[in-house]
Design a protein around this motif. Sequence first.
Motif, mmCIF file in Angstrom:
data_model
loop_
_atom_site.group_PDB
_atom_site.id
_atom_site.type_symbol
_atom_site.label_atom_id
_atom_site.label_comp_id
_atom_site.label_asym_id
_atom_site.label_seq_id
_atom_site.Cartn_x
_atom_site.Cartn_y
_atom_site.Cartn_z
ATOM 1 N N SER A 73 0.828 -1.211 0.000
ATOM 2 C CA SER A 73 0.000 0.000 0.000
ATOM 3 C C SER A 73 0.861 1.259 0.000
ATOM 4 O O SER A 73 0.529 2.247 -0.664
ATOM 5 C CB SER A 73 -0.936 0.001 1.208
ATOM 6 N N HIS A 74 1.958 1.236 0.739
ATOM 7 C CA HIS A 74 2.880 2.377 0.762
ATOM 8 C C HIS A 74 3.437 2.638 -0.640
ATOM 9 O O HIS A 74 3.446 3.780 -1.114
ATOM 10 C CB HIS A 74 4.018 2.100 1.751
ATOM 11 N N LYS A 77 0.763 4.053 -2.937
ATOM 12 C CA LYS A 77 0.487 5.463 -2.638
ATOM 13 C C LYS A 77 1.508 6.365 -3.327
ATOM 14 O O LYS A 77 1.153 7.387 -3.915
ATOM 15 C CB LYS A 77 0.526 5.694 -1.124
ATOM 16 N N GLU A 81 0.619 9.148 -6.151
ATOM 17 C CA GLU A 81 1.006 10.548 -5.938
ATOM 18 C C GLU A 81 1.924 11.051 -7.052
ATOM 19 O O GLU A 81 1.912 12.228 -7.387
ATOM 20 C CB GLU A 81 1.681 10.718 -4.579
ATOM 21 N N ARG A 87 -6.145 5.075 -8.867
ATOM 22 C CA ARG A 87 -6.695 4.236 -7.798
ATOM 23 C C ARG A 87 -8.207 4.369 -7.815
ATOM 24 O O ARG A 87 -8.739 5.477 -7.861
ATOM 25 C CB ARG A 87 -6.159 4.693 -6.447
#
Length: 115
Positions: A73-74, A77, A81, A87
């Motif tokens: 998930s990190h 993200k 970004e 997403r």
Amino acid sequence: MDSSSGSAAPCCIPAQEHGCLPALEAEALAARFKALADPNRLRILSIVSTSPEAETCVCDLSEPLGLGQPTVSHHLKILVEAGLLNREKRGVWAYYSMVPGALTSLAATLLPKGQ
């Protein structure tokens, strides 16, 4: 200075006339390239971009990467970004797809103008 005429002749062409990348644009590009500078994120992009459905559920990434869900998930993200992945939340799961043209656009920044 040109000694024969007394006028100053430029020794070179200013960088702006060469199509030099503006500072803010360079910072944004560096952030996008930094997002790509991780083997796991490159693997995520590979998995998502080669998916027959053109998208991948977050639940399908942990096993092939050998990473825990929080780590995946990190990385996701960071890629979102950076403008490389889209997403979409569906129920409890998030699905990821490539931002159309994002990688082509990044690659084009490395080519000389006019190519």
